[in-house]
Design a protein around this motif. Structure first.
Motif, PDB file in Angstrom:
ATOM      1  N   LEU A 135       4.495   0.361   1.947  1.00 55.41           N
ATOM      2  CA  LEU A 135       4.569   1.301   0.695  1.00 55.41           C
ATOM      3  C   LEU A 135       3.891   2.606   0.699  1.00 55.41           C
ATOM      4  O   LEU A 135       3.858   3.433  -0.307  1.00 55.41           O
ATOM      5  N   GLN A 136       3.763   3.141   1.931  1.00 55.72           N
ATOM      6  CA  GLN A 136       3.261   4.307   2.499  1.00 55.72           C
ATOM      7  C   GLN A 136       3.694   5.441   1.675  1.00 55.72           C
ATOM      8  O   GLN A 136       3.474   6.306   1.175  1.00 55.72           O
ATOM      9  N   GLY A 137       5.216   5.668   1.746  1.00 52.50           N
ATOM     10  CA  GLY A 137       6.066   6.792   1.333  1.00 52.50           C
ATOM     11  C   GLY A 137       6.461   6.340  -0.126  1.00 52.50           C
ATOM     12  O   GLY A 137       7.284   7.017  -0.553  1.00 52.50           O
ATOM     13  N   VAL A 138       6.122   5.285  -0.769  1.00 52.53           N
ATOM     14  CA  VAL A 138       6.830   4.799  -2.163  1.00 52.53           C
ATOM     15  C   VAL A 138       5.985   5.426  -3.192  1.00 52.53           C
ATOM     16  O   VAL A 138       4.772   4.938  -3.188  1.00 52.53           O
ATOM     17  N   GLU A 139       6.375   5.916  -4.221  1.00 49.94           N
ATOM     18  CA  GLU A 139       5.652   6.287  -5.470  1.00 49.94           C
ATOM     19  C   GLU A 139       5.168   5.322  -6.358  1.00 49.94           C
ATOM     20  O   GLU A 139       4.126   5.060  -6.698  1.00 49.94           O
ATOM     21  N   SER A 140       6.055   4.425  -6.569  1.00 50.76           N
ATOM     22  CA  SER A 140       5.856   3.135  -7.486  1.00 50.76           C
ATOM     23  C   SER A 140       6.612   1.914  -7.006  1.00 50.76           C
ATOM     24  O   SER A 140       7.775   2.411  -6.592  1.00 50.76           O
TER      25      SER A 140
ATOM     26  N   LEU B  89       1.116 -10.606  -6.907  1.00 54.92           N
ATOM     27  CA  LEU B  89       1.802  -9.517  -7.411  1.00 54.92           C
ATOM     28  C   LEU B  89       0.953  -8.381  -6.661  1.00 54.92           C
ATOM     29  O   LEU B  89       0.062  -8.364  -6.893  1.00 54.92           O
ATOM     30  N   VAL B  90       1.831  -7.401  -6.456  1.00 56.63           N
ATOM     31  CA  VAL B  90       1.304  -6.122  -5.924  1.00 56.63           C
ATOM     32  C   VAL B  90       2.140  -4.954  -6.765  1.00 56.63           C
ATOM     33  O   VAL B  90       3.426  -5.106  -6.764  1.00 56.63           O
ATOM     34  N   VAL B  91       1.286  -4.236  -7.409  1.00 60.39           N
ATOM     35  CA  VAL B  91       1.787  -3.274  -8.382  1.00 60.39           C
ATOM     36  C   VAL B  91       1.121  -1.782  -7.553  1.00 60.39           C
ATOM     37  O   VAL B  91       0.078  -1.691  -7.401  1.00 60.39           O
ATOM     38  N   LYS B  92       2.072  -0.890  -7.258  1.00 58.68           N
ATOM     39  CA  LYS B  92       1.832   0.487  -6.945  1.00 58.68           C
ATOM     40  C   LYS B  92       2.349   1.635  -7.895  1.00 58.68           C
ATOM     41  O   LYS B  92       3.723   1.441  -8.274  1.00 58.68           O
ATOM     42  N   TYR B  93       1.613   2.369  -8.715  1.00 62.55           N
ATOM     43  CA  TYR B  93       1.639   3.273  -9.688  1.00 62.55           C
ATOM     44  C   TYR B  93       0.835   4.392  -9.195  1.00 62.55           C
ATOM     45  O   TYR B  93      -0.047   4.558  -9.338  1.00 62.55           O
ATOM     46  N   GLY B  94       1.947   5.397  -8.684  1.00 64.22           N
ATOM     47  CA  GLY B  94       1.073   6.590  -8.265  1.00 64.22           C
ATOM     48  C   GLY B  94       0.145   6.314  -7.035  1.00 64.22           C
ATOM     49  O   GLY B  94       0.518   5.480  -6.137  1.00 64.22           O
ATOM     50  N   PRO B  95      -1.043   6.628  -6.941  1.00 63.53           N
ATOM     51  CA  PRO B  95      -1.985   6.498  -5.815  1.00 63.53           C
ATOM     52  C   PRO B  95      -2.703   5.057  -5.941  1.00 63.53           C
ATOM     53  O   PRO B  95      -3.273   4.769  -5.094  1.00 63.53           O
ATOM     54  N   ASN B  96      -2.529   4.319  -7.040  1.00 57.66           N
ATOM     55  CA  ASN B  96      -3.138   3.307  -7.376  1.00 57.66           C
ATOM     56  C   ASN B  96      -2.415   2.009  -6.942  1.00 57.66           C
ATOM     57  O   ASN B  96      -0.997   1.880  -7.185  1.00 57.66           O
ATOM     58  N   VAL B  97      -2.954   1.225  -6.324  1.00 57.95           N
ATOM     59  CA  VAL B  97      -2.331  -0.217  -5.850  1.00 57.95           C
ATOM     60  C   VAL B  97      -3.295  -1.238  -6.466  1.00 57.95           C
ATOM     61  O   VAL B  97      -4.696  -1.386  -6.212  1.00 57.95           O
TER      62      VAL B  97
END
Length: 144
Positions: A60-65, A74-82
């Motif tokens: 998820l390094q280069g992924v925004e969301s 469940l893993v949720v990335k939204y902006g800088p928050n994971v």
């Protein structure tokens, strides 16, 4: 010489050994086997999950969301928050019925929290109200 040597031995042991000590020994043996059996397996599961999560974080390094749902993870990335969350069976079933939720990192956690709150309300409404009454009991000592 009447009687059994075995009977005399058992009688001698019974006289010398306190049943509390035997119970304590069984409790200790039970805890030790539980720690070895359950905790060892849980440590292996935790290690595997940590390694999988580390791999996901690298991906998820280069992924925004993103939303990644696998089993109860469940893993949720939204902006800088994971956010990493272990799902209950109720939440897993809800996501299976509503897979569209996995396409929205902005709303999936809110929806799962709403589901949890709704389930808690229904569970507490289904339980009968219980009143606990306390009573003070006074035991009088007879006069001597």
């Amino acid at each position: 010489m009447r009687g059994s040597l075995w009977r005399a031995l058992v009688t001698g042991v019974k006289k010398r050994v306190d049943s509390g000590a035997i119970d304590a020994g069984f409790d200790l043996a039970g805890r030790a086997s539980g720690l070895y059996g359950f905790d060892t397996r849980q440590a292996e599961v935790d290690k595997a999950q940590a390694e999988a999560f580390a791999t996901v974080m690298q991906a998820l390094q280069g992924v925004e969301s993103a939303v990644i749902h696998h089993g109860t993870l469940l893993v949720v990335k939204y902006g800088p928050n994971v956010v990493r969350r272990e799902l209950s069976q109720l939440e897993v079933a809800h996501l299976r019925r509503n897979p569209i939720l996995t396409s929205s990192p902005a709303t999936i956690l809110t929806e799962l929290q709403r589901l949890t709150d709704q389930n808690e309300e229904e569970t507490s409404a289904a339980l009968p109200a219980v009143q606990i009454k306390s009573a003070l009991v006074v035991h009088e000592q007879p006069d001597r």
